[in-house]
Each structure stands twice: as C-alpha cells, then as structure tokens.
Scaffold this active site. Structure first.
Site, PDB file in Angstrom:
ATOM      1  N   ASN A  10     -15.457 -82.422  -2.576  1.00 42.63           N
ATOM      2  CA  ASN A  10     -15.697 -81.433  -3.883  1.00 42.63           C
ATOM      3  C   ASN A  10     -16.553 -80.202  -3.622  1.00 42.63           C
ATOM      4  O   ASN A  10     -16.852 -79.670  -4.469  1.00 42.63           O
ATOM      5  CB  ASN A  10     -16.440 -82.313  -4.892  1.00 42.63           C
ATOM      6  CG  ASN A  10     -15.567 -83.500  -5.452  1.00 42.63           C
ATOM      7  OD1 ASN A  10     -14.200 -83.357  -5.662  1.00 42.63           O
ATOM      8  ND2 ASN A  10     -16.247 -84.546  -5.808  1.00 42.63           N
ATOM      9  N   CYS A  11     -17.100 -80.042  -2.155  1.00 42.50           N
ATOM     10  CA  CYS A  11     -17.820 -78.990  -1.928  1.00 42.50           C
ATOM     11  C   CYS A  11     -17.219 -77.843  -1.158  1.00 42.50           C
ATOM     12  O   CYS A  11     -16.311 -77.988   0.038  1.00 42.50           O
ATOM     13  CB  CYS A  11     -18.932 -79.450  -1.140  1.00 42.50           C
ATOM     14  SG  CYS A  11     -20.015 -78.160  -0.215  1.00 42.50           S
ATOM     15  N   GLY A  12     -16.961 -76.778  -1.554  1.00 38.78           N
ATOM     16  CA  GLY A  12     -16.334 -75.622  -0.863  1.00 38.78           C
ATOM     17  C   GLY A  12     -16.696 -75.423   0.540  1.00 38.78           C
ATOM     18  O   GLY A  12     -16.123 -75.397   1.406  1.00 38.78           O
TER      19      GLY A  12
END
Length: 140
Positions: A10-12
């Site tokens: 979920n982390c770019g």
C-alpha cells in the site's frame, strides 16, 4: 543474488523500490511485514546493518507514533521495539537487504546504491518523478 525487501504493497515508496529491484533483473524475496512482522532481533539486525539509529527506522505518518508518545527522547530502544512489536506499521519501509548492503530505501532510489546491477534503464516513479532518464542518467 539474494535480495529481500520488507514491503508494504500500500506504500508508493515501497512499490517503486520493488519495481527498481525487479527492473535490475532480480526477483526478490518479498516480506509483507504487516502480515509477517519481523522479530525484535531481526529489526535490530536490519537497523544495525543499515547503519541508522532505531529512532530513524520509526514511521511517524499515519501511525500511532504521537498517541504512544514515541517522540519523547526518554523512550529507550526497548520502548521503541515494544511499540513496533505491538504496531508493525511503526517500522518504516522499505528495508532492503542485498549482498552489497542493507538500507532503509527512503527515498526509493536509495536501492540503486545496493543493487549489483543498478543500471536499470529508464525509470519513472509512480508519481511521475524521473529517476533515470532515457539516456540512462540518474536525475537524483
């Protein structure tokens, strides 16, 4: 080459780092650390190998950092490890281990410093920031 990434899909930043690793020709071992949190001992090993203080491995944004009073300089490393153990989201990401070294890859292009093949060709982050241009030159 064995590469391990402690990843949050979920982390770019984590997704960009994983993409750069794969673009280097390596399929890493992906540890989704929120599903399978590393042990206290493993966290200490990662932080030590990265050459950073534990406090620098703590994520503040979108975590219970403030509610837990972790900004208090009187909090010991044991206190911080207790907090990470109870709330794995507090461990900043992505940590990457390679035979060249271990880093907390923030920003994501830090991973290029520890890849055996950092010449990954053109690379643009999800947000449009060009890291390596069409001529293969790093923009950072």
């Amino acid at each position: 080459m064995t590469v391990t990434i402690y990843h949050n899909p979920n982390c770019g930043t984590s997704r960009n780092t994983l993409s750069m690793i794969r673009q280097s020709g390596v399929e890493p071992t992906v540890v989704e650390y929120l599903q399978a949190p590393p042990s206290r001992e493993r966290i200490v090993e990662l932080v030590s190998a990265a050459g950073i203080p534990l406090r620098d491995a703590i994520r503040k944004k979108d975590t219970p950092f403030d509610e837990l009073g972790l900004a208090d300089p009187a909090k010991s490393d044991d206190d911080l490890l207790d907090a990470i153990e109870a709330h794995p989201i507090l461990l900043n990401r992505p940590f990457v281990e390679t035979p060249v070294g271990t880093r907390l890859c923030r920003p994501s292009e830090v991973v290029l410093d520890i890849l055996e093949n950092p010449n990954i060709g053109p690379f643009t982050k999800e947000d449009g920031e060009i890291i390596i241009d069409a001529e293969g030159k790093r923009r950072v």
